[in-house]
Design an enzyme around this catalytic site. Structure first.
Site, PDB file in Angstrom:
ATOM      1  N   ASP A   1     -14.244  14.406   0.946  1.00 55.43           N
ATOM      2  CA  ASP A   1     -14.636  12.974   1.578  1.00 55.43           C
ATOM      3  C   ASP A   1     -14.429  13.118   3.200  1.00 55.43           C
ATOM      4  O   ASP A   1     -15.163  12.421   3.745  1.00 55.43           O
ATOM      5  CB  ASP A   1     -13.445  11.801   1.128  1.00 55.43           C
ATOM      6  CG  ASP A   1     -11.996  12.488   1.468  1.00 55.43           C
ATOM      7  OD1 ASP A   1     -11.894  13.572   1.965  1.00 55.43           O
ATOM      8  OD2 ASP A   1     -11.288  11.586   0.877  1.00 55.43           O
TER       9      ASP A   1
ATOM     10  N   ARG B   1      -9.604   5.285   2.760  1.00 61.69           N
ATOM     11  CA  ARG B   1     -11.134   5.592   2.364  1.00 61.69           C
ATOM     12  C   ARG B   1     -12.097   4.455   2.859  1.00 61.69           C
ATOM     13  O   ARG B   1     -11.414   3.226   3.293  1.00 61.69           O
ATOM     14  CB  ARG B   1     -11.203   5.675   0.907  1.00 61.69           C
ATOM     15  CG  ARG B   1     -10.714   6.501   0.040  1.00 61.69           C
ATOM     16  CD  ARG B   1     -11.197   8.118   0.479  1.00 61.69           C
ATOM     17  NE  ARG B   1     -12.552   8.023   0.392  1.00 61.69           N
ATOM     18  CZ  ARG B   1     -12.962   8.504  -0.708  1.00 61.69           C
ATOM     19  NH1 ARG B   1     -12.233   9.076  -1.600  1.00 61.69           N
ATOM     20  NH2 ARG B   1     -14.216   8.730  -0.773  1.00 61.69           N
TER      21      ARG B   1
ATOM     22  N   TYR C   1      -2.977  12.794  -1.224  1.00 62.21           N
ATOM     23  CA  TYR C   1      -2.772  14.032  -1.699  1.00 62.21           C
ATOM     24  C   TYR C   1      -1.145  14.209  -1.618  1.00 62.21           C
ATOM     25  O   TYR C   1      -0.339  14.380  -0.814  1.00 62.21           O
ATOM     26  CB  TYR C   1      -3.159  15.304  -0.425  1.00 62.21           C
ATOM     27  CG  TYR C   1      -4.566  15.442  -0.426  1.00 62.21           C
ATOM     28  CD1 TYR C   1      -5.394  15.957  -1.324  1.00 62.21           C
ATOM     29  CD2 TYR C   1      -5.460  14.643   0.523  1.00 62.21           C
ATOM     30  CE1 TYR C   1      -6.594  16.023  -1.349  1.00 62.21           C
ATOM     31  CE2 TYR C   1      -6.771  14.818   0.523  1.00 62.21           C
ATOM     32  CZ  TYR C   1      -7.419  15.352  -0.215  1.00 62.21           C
ATOM     33  OH  TYR C   1      -8.679  15.449  -0.266  1.00 62.21           O
TER      34      TYR C   1
ATOM     35  N   PRO D   1      -8.108  21.290   0.225  1.00 64.15           N
ATOM     36  CA  PRO D   1      -8.911  20.472   0.765  1.00 64.15           C
ATOM     37  C   PRO D   1      -8.191  19.748   1.671  1.00 64.15           C
ATOM     38  O   PRO D   1      -8.641  19.041   2.526  1.00 64.15           O
ATOM     39  CB  PRO D   1      -8.743  19.572  -0.686  1.00 64.15           C
ATOM     40  CG  PRO D   1      -7.701  19.699  -1.306  1.00 64.15           C
ATOM     41  CD  PRO D   1      -7.380  21.368  -1.157  1.00 64.15           C
TER      42      PRO D   1
END
Length: 623
Positions: free
Chosen positions: A71, A255, A264, A347
């Site tokens: 993302d 987001r 995370y 990530p």
């Protein structure tokens, strides 16, 4: 955006006129791309700009991605999206990462305290922000661009690559066998000039080359989840790195859409031969762990949109094409790998999708130049050379980032180490620190003092200008489109407004009689291979457009229409003079040679005619 060049047209100008006819026999393609991830789609979108190149892109999935795992979109990637024509769509939908909050252990009364809150991207690092957007939407924009191309390119879904062989066919030497995902008994054979494996960490293409991903796992288990939640944690709409005293760490990534957030979540370390799947992690376990780390703040998860558990691992492949180093130069590469097929990492640094797209942006224009007969096959050797070096840098960076983020801080000094590391490496995570070493494509930097802000081997760092023809304020870098053309950007010396006896006019005469005459087909537009742009020091209102050299007012298309978008002047408002911003020598001026992937290949004097010819003679084929 320019259109109407070859006649008036109505409708959406983003949709290319006509449909290109296949130039290859049935079952044969110029480039076969395996995998519809970010790397594969970047390559397919770039190649779709060339109607004479037959491209096929396949995926074993039965349709396009709906929910993506990646993302984070770095500033450099948004710059690249501008070259592809959909940066505005990304910026409209995405969450912009403006600031980052750092939380660390406090006292018994206040277990978590905000240690700092900093600007995410330093001023003038890029004209583009760091943004967050579902990977699937990025795919959508690429797919739309492919559908709108003259090839009307669509992926072939439901095809699983089961075998890849090299044959002695001189034209289409790669033989690929696919199995139909919906009918296991049905196979299809495709012959290709080149194959690019963008098929992930378990890449079939990589295995066919006999390569493996090499490296070590950090043995640290993490969970990730996109949630709709109610919380009293005050920085829930900021990117936030949270290190608790004893329960681990969380990275919060807001987001797009205003409500959802990605977490995370650090879990326990793995032991022995244990794998992530052995822990039987559930979304409820992740929610419980997140609540402990965030305590004393509450976290009431209303919905989990997506979640996963993974083990951190940093691995890179020995080579990114099918030519061993001891055979380099003896034969040309035919098979390439990109993205997760040749490098994997954690990530949290937000680099996975970005580096994968950069891989194939690097490769795409090189394949196009060779297939179109513009460049020698030696150009293809530079892909593995350039991108593997960048992957190794990424692995080293990711190891440090993951280690510091997972550290259990014993005091404020230790807790501050991660924040300090994040600040120092902000340019790297923004994607703008990539620097290619001197090579066939990259100069030595001997004349770097002429333009200190445009570093040889690094991406073209855009700055504001005024377009002379229509007085439009814009960014100079936004003229660098993903169309395979070389850009020659000439910065005029003081007093030069294009007069016949000055450097810019003499440069135009040299380019017309030299590189353009040598490498541009006689039937093509004069700027179809080399696109010259000039930036003058005078105010746009003091310039005389009609006095510009002919190469800066080129006649193009079937009607010989004049292109008025080649000359620029500084945007003098608010101290935005590009000559000052990018350290251009005002007395001598400078010439930048910019690659089709927007990297500065050479910084040269305006009269470096021999160096210009020698550079392009090194890998280009006369028309």
């Amino acid at each position: 955006m320019q259109y109407h060049l070859n006649g008036f047209r109505t409708g959406d100008p983003a949709i290319a006129n006509g449909i290109a006819r296949d130039t290859a026999p049935r079952g044969k393609v110029d480039v076969l791309i395996v995998g519809c991830g970010p790397a594969g789609l970047t390559l397919a979108a770039q190649l779709s700009a060339f109607p004479e190149i037959v491209t096929m892109i396949t995926d074993r999935k039965t349709g396009p991605l709906e929910v993506g795992q990646a993302d984070g979109i770095a500033c450099r990637s948004v710059e690249m999206f501008e070259a592809f024509g959909f940066a505005e769509k990304v910026l409209k939908e995405s969450y912009w990462v403006n600031e980052v909050a750092f939380w660390r252990p406090g006292s018994d009364d206040t277990p978590l305290v905000r240690a700092d809150r900093i600007q995410d991207v330093e001023d003038d690092l890029s004209e583009m922000p760091h943004v967050i957007l579902n990977q699937a939407r990025v795919h959508d924009f690429y797919l739309e661009m492919m559908r709108n191309s003259s090839r009307r390119l669509e992926p072939a879904y439901g095809r699983e690559l089961v075998d890849l062989k090299t044959t002695d066919d001189p034209d289409y030497p790669i033989l690929a066998t696919f199995r139909d995902s919906g009918d296991a008994g049905r196979t299809e054979i495709i012959r290709a000039r080149y194959v690019v494996g963008c098929d992930g960490a378990r890449s079939t293409v990589r295995r066919s080359m006999g390569y493996e991903l090499k490296g070590e796992a950090a043995r640290q288990l993490w969970g990730v989840m996109d949630v709709l939640a109610v919380t009293d944690f005050p920085d829930i709409r900021l990117k936030a790195a949270i290190q608790s005293a004893k329960d681990g760490s969380i990275l919060i990534i807001p987001r797009e859409g205003g409500y959802m957030v990605r977490l995370y979540i650090e879990l326990d370390a793995l032991h022995g031969d244990e794998r992530a799947s052995d822990r039987n992690v559930t979304s409820d376990m992740l929610i419980e762990k997140a609540g402990k780390i965030l305590a004393p703040y509450s976290l009431d998860v209303k919905e989990v949109a997506w979640w996963s558990a993974y083990e951190i691992g940093q691995r890179v492949c020995d080579g990114f094409d099918d030519v061993p180093e001891d055979a380099r130069g003896a034969r040309m590469p035919r098979i390439f790998i990109a993205g997760d097929a040749c490098h994997t990492h954690s990530p949290k640094a937000g680099q996975g999708m970005n580096v994968s797209m950069a891989d194939t942006f690097n490769l795409g224009w090189k394949l196009a130049a060779v297939l179109r007969g513009q460049s020698t096959p030696a150009l293809l050797d530079t892909y593995s050379e350039e991108r593997r070096a960048k992957a190794k840098e990424l692995i080293d960076f990711d190891k440090d980032m993951a280690r510091l983020f997972s550290a259990k801080p014993k005091n404020a000094t230790e807790a501050a180490q991660f924040q300090s590391y994040f600040k120092r490496h902000g340019r790297y995570t923004a994607g703008v620190e990539t620097k290619y070493a001197p090579s066939l494509l990259t100069g030595s930097g001997a004349y770097q003092t002429l333009a200190t802000g445009f570093r040889t081997g690094m991406r073209f760092h855009s700055a504001p200008v005024i377009r002379l023809g229509d007085a439009k304020p814009m960014h100079l870098g936004h003229t660098l489109k993903a169309d395979g053309r070389w850009r020659l950007i000439a910065f005029a010396a003081q007093g030069d407004t294009g007069q016949p006896d000055m450097d810019i006019a003499e440069l135009c005469r040299f380019l017309t009689a030299g590189p353009i005459a040598r490498f541009t087909p006689a039937t093509a537009d004069v700027d179809s291979v080399f696109d010259l742009r000039a930036v003058f020091q005078a105010s746009h209102r003091d310039m005389v457009v009609e006095a510009l050299p002919a190469l800066l007012l080129p006649r193009k298309g079937k009607y010989g229409l004049v292109d008025y978008e080649k000359a620029f002047c500084p945007d003098l408002r608010n101290g935005n003079d590009i000559f000052d911003l990018r350290g251009i020598d005002r007395q001598q001026g400078a010439l930048l040679v910019v690659r089709p992937d927007q990297y500065v290949a050479q910084v040269l004097p305006l009269k470096a005619y021999d160096e210009i010819m020698a550079y392009f003679d090194g890998f280009m084929i006369p028309a």
